[in-house]
Design a protein around this motif. Structure first.
Motif, PDB file in Angstrom:
ATOM      1  N   ALA A   2       1.145  -1.236  -0.067  1.00  0.00           N
ATOM      2  CA  ALA A   2       0.128   0.208   0.025  1.00  0.00           C
ATOM      3  C   ALA A   2       0.981   1.257  -0.170  1.00  0.00           C
ATOM      4  O   ALA A   2       0.479   2.192  -0.534  1.00  0.00           O
ATOM      5  N   ALA A   3       2.036   1.240   0.833  1.00  0.00           N
ATOM      6  CA  ALA A   3       2.703   2.333   0.838  1.00  0.00           C
ATOM      7  C   ALA A   3       3.414   2.557  -0.460  1.00  0.00           C
ATOM      8  O   ALA A   3       3.675   3.721  -1.003  1.00  0.00           O
ATOM      9  N   THR A   4       4.022   1.440  -1.291  1.00  0.00           N
ATOM     10  CA  THR A   4       4.602   1.585  -2.589  1.00  0.00           C
ATOM     11  C   THR A   4       3.693   2.129  -3.464  1.00  0.00           C
ATOM     12  O   THR A   4       3.766   3.147  -4.188  1.00  0.00           O
ATOM     13  N   TYR A   5       2.309   1.837  -3.670  1.00  0.00           N
ATOM     14  CA  TYR A   5       1.338   2.316  -4.418  1.00  0.00           C
ATOM     15  C   TYR A   5       1.211   3.897  -4.163  1.00  0.00           C
ATOM     16  O   TYR A   5       0.775   4.613  -5.206  1.00  0.00           O
ATOM     17  N   VAL A   6       0.924   4.163  -2.806  1.00  0.00           N
ATOM     18  CA  VAL A   6       0.769   5.420  -2.588  1.00  0.00           C
ATOM     19  C   VAL A   6       1.950   6.306  -2.944  1.00  0.00           C
ATOM     20  O   VAL A   6       1.724   7.690  -3.434  1.00  0.00           O
ATOM     21  N   LEU A   7       3.127   6.039  -2.816  1.00  0.00           N
ATOM     22  CA  LEU A   7       4.422   6.866  -3.333  1.00  0.00           C
ATOM     23  C   LEU A   7       4.469   6.798  -5.044  1.00  0.00           C
ATOM     24  O   LEU A   7       4.645   7.842  -5.354  1.00  0.00           O
ATOM     25  N   LEU A   8       3.895   5.699  -5.644  1.00  0.00           N
ATOM     26  CA  LEU A   8       3.827   5.876  -6.975  1.00  0.00           C
ATOM     27  C   LEU A   8       2.704   6.742  -7.593  1.00  0.00           C
ATOM     28  O   LEU A   8       2.784   7.726  -8.441  1.00  0.00           O
ATOM     29  N   ALA A  16       1.824   9.440  -5.775  1.00  0.00           N
ATOM     30  CA  ALA A  16       2.081  10.774  -5.467  1.00  0.00           C
ATOM     31  C   ALA A  16       3.219  11.225  -6.478  1.00  0.00           C
ATOM     32  O   ALA A  16       3.187  12.413  -6.948  1.00  0.00           O
ATOM     33  N   GLY A  17       4.214  10.212  -6.634  1.00  0.00           N
ATOM     34  CA  GLY A  17       5.181  10.617  -7.723  1.00  0.00           C
ATOM     35  C   GLY A  17       4.565  11.023  -9.168  1.00  0.00           C
ATOM     36  O   GLY A  17       4.996  11.881  -9.839  1.00  0.00           O
ATOM     37  N   SER A  18       3.583  10.194  -9.723  1.00  0.00           N
ATOM     38  CA  SER A  18       2.983  10.157 -10.707  1.00  0.00           C
ATOM     39  C   SER A  18       2.055  11.671 -10.883  1.00  0.00           C
ATOM     40  O   SER A  18       2.149  12.393 -11.908  1.00  0.00           O
ATOM     41  N   LEU A  19       1.361  11.982  -9.823  1.00  0.00           N
ATOM     42  CA  LEU A  19       0.665  13.388  -9.936  1.00  0.00           C
ATOM     43  C   LEU A  19       1.885  14.564  -9.777  1.00  0.00           C
ATOM     44  O   LEU A  19       1.799  15.670 -10.436  1.00  0.00           O
ATOM     45  N   VAL A  20       3.089  14.503  -9.097  1.00  0.00           N
ATOM     46  CA  VAL A  20       4.088  15.251  -9.063  1.00  0.00           C
ATOM     47  C   VAL A  20       4.517  15.564 -10.548  1.00  0.00           C
ATOM     48  O   VAL A  20       4.816  16.543 -11.284  1.00  0.00           O
ATOM     49  N   MET A  21       4.789  14.300 -11.341  1.00  0.00           N
ATOM     50  CA  MET A  21       4.979  14.465 -12.669  1.00  0.00           C
ATOM     51  C   MET A  21       4.237  15.088 -13.726  1.00  0.00           C
ATOM     52  O   MET A  21       4.587  15.772 -14.566  1.00  0.00           O
ATOM     53  N   LEU A  22       2.967  14.680 -13.388  1.00  0.00           N
ATOM     54  CA  LEU A  22       1.942  15.104 -14.559  1.00  0.00           C
ATOM     55  C   LEU A  22       1.185  16.291 -14.095  1.00  0.00           C
ATOM     56  O   LEU A  22       0.466  16.873 -14.853  1.00  0.00           O
ATOM     57  N   GLY A  23       1.577  16.901 -12.858  1.00  0.00           N
ATOM     58  CA  GLY A  23       1.001  18.210 -12.372  1.00  0.00           C
ATOM     59  C   GLY A  23       1.389  19.367 -13.382  1.00  0.00           C
ATOM     60  O   GLY A  23       0.217  20.041 -13.979  1.00  0.00           O
ATOM     61  N   PRO A  24       2.395  19.610 -13.756  1.00  0.00           N
ATOM     62  CA  PRO A  24       2.739  20.797 -14.589  1.00  0.00           C
ATOM     63  C   PRO A  24       2.199  20.543 -16.010  1.00  0.00           C
ATOM     64  O   PRO A  24       1.564  21.517 -16.773  1.00  0.00           O
ATOM     65  N   LEU A  25       2.028  19.124 -16.532  1.00  0.00           N
ATOM     66  CA  LEU A  25       1.295  18.838 -17.657  1.00  0.00           C
ATOM     67  C   LEU A  25      -0.098  19.179 -17.595  1.00  0.00           C
ATOM     68  O   LEU A  25      -0.744  19.741 -18.490  1.00  0.00           O
ATOM     69  N   LEU A  26      -0.733  18.724 -16.577  1.00  0.00           N
ATOM     70  CA  LEU A  26      -2.310  18.939 -16.476  1.00  0.00           C
ATOM     71  C   LEU A  26      -2.562  20.459 -16.162  1.00  0.00           C
ATOM     72  O   LEU A  26      -3.653  20.777 -16.784  1.00  0.00           O
ATOM     73  N   TRP A  27      -1.590  21.154 -15.543  1.00  0.00           N
ATOM     74  CA  TRP A  27      -1.970  22.507 -15.316  1.00  0.00           C
ATOM     75  C   TRP A  27      -1.749  23.386 -16.676  1.00  0.00           C
ATOM     76  O   TRP A  27      -2.592  24.368 -17.028  1.00  0.00           O
ATOM     77  N   MET A  28      -0.903  23.128 -17.423  1.00  0.00           N
ATOM     78  CA  MET A  28      -0.824  23.455 -18.976  1.00  0.00           C
ATOM     79  C   MET A  28      -1.982  23.144 -19.647  1.00  0.00           C
ATOM     80  O   MET A  28      -2.533  24.142 -20.332  1.00  0.00           O
ATOM     81  N   LEU A  29      -2.362  21.919 -19.736  1.00  0.00           N
ATOM     82  CA  LEU A  29      -3.430  21.621 -20.425  1.00  0.00           C
ATOM     83  C   LEU A  29      -4.943  22.348 -19.901  1.00  0.00           C
ATOM     84  O   LEU A  29      -5.479  22.802 -20.678  1.00  0.00           O
ATOM     85  N   ALA A  30      -5.196  22.686 -18.525  1.00  0.00           N
ATOM     86  CA  ALA A  30      -6.302  23.114 -18.073  1.00  0.00           C
ATOM     87  C   ALA A  30      -6.005  24.758 -18.350  1.00  0.00           C
ATOM     88  O   ALA A  30      -7.016  25.319 -18.751  1.00  0.00           O
ATOM     89  N   ALA A  31      -4.814  25.482 -18.291  1.00  0.00           N
ATOM     90  CA  ALA A  31      -4.899  26.865 -18.453  1.00  0.00           C
ATOM     91  C   ALA A  31      -4.737  27.132 -19.859  1.00  0.00           C
ATOM     92  O   ALA A  31      -5.110  28.131 -20.339  1.00  0.00           O
ATOM     93  N   SER A  32      -4.593  26.038 -20.835  1.00  0.00           N
ATOM     94  CA  SER A  32      -4.856  26.530 -22.150  1.00  0.00           C
ATOM     95  C   SER A  32      -6.427  26.843 -22.683  1.00  0.00           C
ATOM     96  O   SER A  32      -6.595  27.378 -23.609  1.00  0.00           O
ATOM     97  N   PHE A  33      -7.144  26.501 -21.634  1.00  0.00           N
ATOM     98  CA  PHE A  33      -8.681  26.777 -21.960  1.00  0.00           C
ATOM     99  C   PHE A  33      -9.238  27.948 -21.035  1.00  0.00           C
ATOM    100  O   PHE A  33     -10.391  28.032 -21.038  1.00  0.00           O
ATOM    101  N   LYS A  34      -8.089  28.528 -20.351  1.00  0.00           N
ATOM    102  CA  LYS A  34      -8.694  29.601 -19.322  1.00  0.00           C
ATOM    103  C   LYS A  34      -8.544  30.728 -19.714  1.00  0.00           C
ATOM    104  O   LYS A  34      -7.473  30.847 -20.745  1.00  0.00           O
TER     105      LYS A  34
END
Length: 274
Positions: A10-16, A18-36
């Motif tokens: 469970a701890a491994t999945y939580v870390l994975l 969290a790491g995925s969200l950190v890596m995808l965060g800028p990409l998701l923000w860029m995509l959302a901001a492109s419509f704002k």
């Protein structure tokens, strides 16, 4: 399963996650901001999703810059580069892996040694060569430094070393020529490595900035990174338009990776990068 094993999983999945969200965060923000709109982007507290998915930013990007031309240039250059690297790397890797000839190991070491020379060191002689060959501001000049890739040769050699030599010997005994062996036996077995190499080469070519900046002297030859840099310089305060233009630049790479991801992962696992 014991409790401590389940807690560890469970701890491994939580870390994975969290790491995925950190890596995808800028990409998701860029995509959302492109419509704002600008006020919505600067709002506090910030919002992740736009109030309405209005494509007006994308319309303005296409109206203010010739992104279709930039996309065409990047696609042509990337296609030529990927095809050339796949052909030269597979042929050279096959030769280094399955043929014995004088100086093979020395030549392979020399090929690997070129990886230690930064591209910036080679820029001036490459530019002089392109000028002497009258290749400046042409597609041929754009792809000149990347037609052969030392890393690709290394990757294919590592993969093809694991291909059983008995298959090749049997084919030779049956009368098959070397080219037929290469195209009918070796290449089908090398699809995972070829897919991984294609992704690496595509990303490198698509993101290339320094060499196209030196070679391209007219906007008609600009690639997407050059067009994006010029566009961002013209619209420094328009974060909404910059995010839309950046999204247009990134989407082709994401689509290519999603299409080839299974082969890509197989290629990494079978060439020593697991």
């Amino acid at each position: 399963m014991p409790l401590h094993h389940r807690l560890a999983s469970a701890a491994t999945y939580v870390l994975l996650v969290a790491g995925s969200l950190v890596m995808l965060g800028p990409l998701l923000w860029m995509l959302a901001a492109s419509f704002k709109s600008i006020p919505e982007i600067l709002a506090f507290p910030p919002t992740l999703l736009p109030k309405s998915f209005d494509p007006r930013n994308y319309r303005q990007v296409f109206e203010q810059a010739d992104f279709l031309r930039y996309f065409l240039n990047s696609t042509v250059i990337a296609a030529i580069t990927v095809v050339s690297v796949l052909v030269t790397s597979s042929l050279a890797g096959y030769a280094f892996a399955k043929f014995t000839f004088p100086g093979r190991n020395v030549l392979f070491v020399l090929v690997l040694a070129t990886l230690m020379i930064p591209f910036q060191v080679r820029v001036i002689p490459l530019y002089v060569l392109a000028g002497d060959l009258h290749l400046l501001n042409t597609y041929a000049g754009m792809v000149l430094p990347s037609l052969v890739d030392a890393f690709g040769i290394f990757l294919m050699r590592q993969f093809l070393t694991a291909v059983p030599s008995e298959l090749i010997e049997v084919a030779r005994v049956d009368g098959a020529g070397e080219l037929r062996i290469f195209f009918r036996i070796v290449l089908p077995l090398a699809k995972p490595a070829l897919s991984a190499l294609a992704i690496f080469t595509l990303v490198s070519s698509w993101e290339s900035f320094l060499w196209p900046l030196l070679v391209a002297s007219s906007p008609d030859m600009y690639t997407l990174p050059l067009g994006l840099a010029q566009f961002a310089g013209r619209y420094l305060s328009r974060t909404d338009l910059q995010m839309a233009a950046s999204t247009l630049t990134v989407i082709p790479l994401l689509v290519a990776f999603l299409i080839m991801q299974r082969r890509f992962i197989e290629g990494l696992a079978t060439t020593g990068f697991k």
